[in-house]
Scaffold this active site. Structure first.
Site: not given
Length: 344
Positions: A297-299, A301, A329
């Site tokens: 996961s990140c901010g 995708g 996120w």
């Protein structure tokens, strides 16, 4: 993701110094290369029996060098994609930069925001297979083409498009290691003439797409994984965003999901924006029990796919390790029912 991987890795190729280092760090309970475990995870033992091997990957690499692309570019079935995307705060627009140049010769532009689910308010969520195929046909790519993806930063947004093609089951897709900066550094040909978007010819191709749903993790599934703690959750954002020390760039709550492990994506890159060699990549994940599987996961995708590419290079190529939480996120922090933790 709830099944343990059957992949076996061995210590035979590890140096004695590396093994001693892992054992000593385990005894001290230390993390590795800046990796941070989210609160609630408790003590996680190092499993030296599950360390990575430096053996050759079971399939072709997911990255290619500038020299390799220069040779492949002569083939009519090689399609080169500029997949540059930038955070809104930078003020940079990938498509505008592509039109002005410089570009890798014959590259087409892939717009991550256009090739998305426009019915979803979250940024650049995956489109349907039909919509993806329509867009890829529009930019002139066929089923039998070999796709090479690059970006103008080096290794930032290109892995997202690489992952999208894999998700829609296009097998021959690679990332140019180091992107446009590496191409320029190698002294290879460039297109510098500005493109008039109105003059681009219509492209008629026969690209088809079929989803591999195991690679995509929904919001509901993510909540289940967070609550169960049975699968590794890699949060690839910066340490400051993970701990909540830095504000979220989209104005969302700052912090991280329970049971998440912080592996900032820059840990798998060198100073030139190239993916690290496998011998160094393996140490990034040395503290993680990879048999539990991984969701990244990140901010929004995009950068999670950089770490997915790194795992792919190390031989972790199934849905058990290539899962991306697409809402990322942006979705988690927007849901007031989802717990957000601060600190390590």
């Amino acid at each position: 993701f709830l099944r343990y991987s059957t992949q076996k890795v061995f210590l035979s190729s590890m140096s004695s110094a590396m093994m001693l280092s892992i054992l000593m760090r385990a005894a001290r309970g230390e993390g590795s290369m800046g990796i941070r475990h989210g609160a609630r995870t408790g003590f996680r033992s190092y499993r030296t029996t599950r360390a990575f091997a430096s053996q050759a990957p079971s399939r072709q690499s997911g990255v290619i060098s500038t020299e390799e692309l220069n040779k492949m570019a002569k083939s009519a079935s090689t399609r080169i994609i500029d997949a540059s995307w930038h955070m809104p705060a930078t003020g940079r627009v990938g498509y505008e930069e592509y039109l002005k140049g410089p570009r890798v010769p014959n590259a087409v532009f892939f717009d991550i925001d256009r090739a998305s689910d426009d019915s979803n308010p979250l940024p650049h969520m995956l489109p349907s297979a039909t919509d993806f195929a329509d867009y890829v046909n529009e930019i002139g790519i066929n089923d039998n083409d070999t796709v090479i993806v690059y970006d103008t930063i080096g290794m930032f947004s290109a892995p997202r498009v690489w992952w999208m093609f894999r998700y829609f089951q296009h097998p021959n897709v690679y990332v140019l290691n180091g992107g446009l900066p590496a191409w320029i550094e190698s002294g290879l040909p460039l297109e510098t003439t500005e493109i008039d978007p109105k003059s681009q010819p219509e492209k008629l191709t026969n690209f088809s797409a079929k989803e591999q749903k195991g690679f995509l993790v929904s919001h509901q599934k993510m909540k289940e994984l967070v609550n169960s703690g049975v699968t590794n959750i890699f949060d690839v954002r910066s340490k400051e965003r993970f701990t909540g020390q830095a504000p979220d760039p989209r104005g969302l709550r700052s912090g991280h999901m329970p049971n998440a492990v912080n592996i900032p994506f820059n840990l798998v890159l060198d100073s030139n924006g190239k993916l690290l060699p496998n011998s160094k990549l393996s140490s990034v994940f040395a503290s993680v029990d990879m048999e539990k599987g991984v969701v990244s996961s990140c901010g929004s995708g995009v950068t999670a796919c950089i770490v997915a590419l790194a795992m792919y290079e190390l031989g972790f190529r199934s849905h058990q390790h290539q899962g991306i939480y697409d809402g990322a996120w942006s979705e988690w922090a927007s849901d007031e029912g989802c717990e957000v933790l601060k600190g390590d």
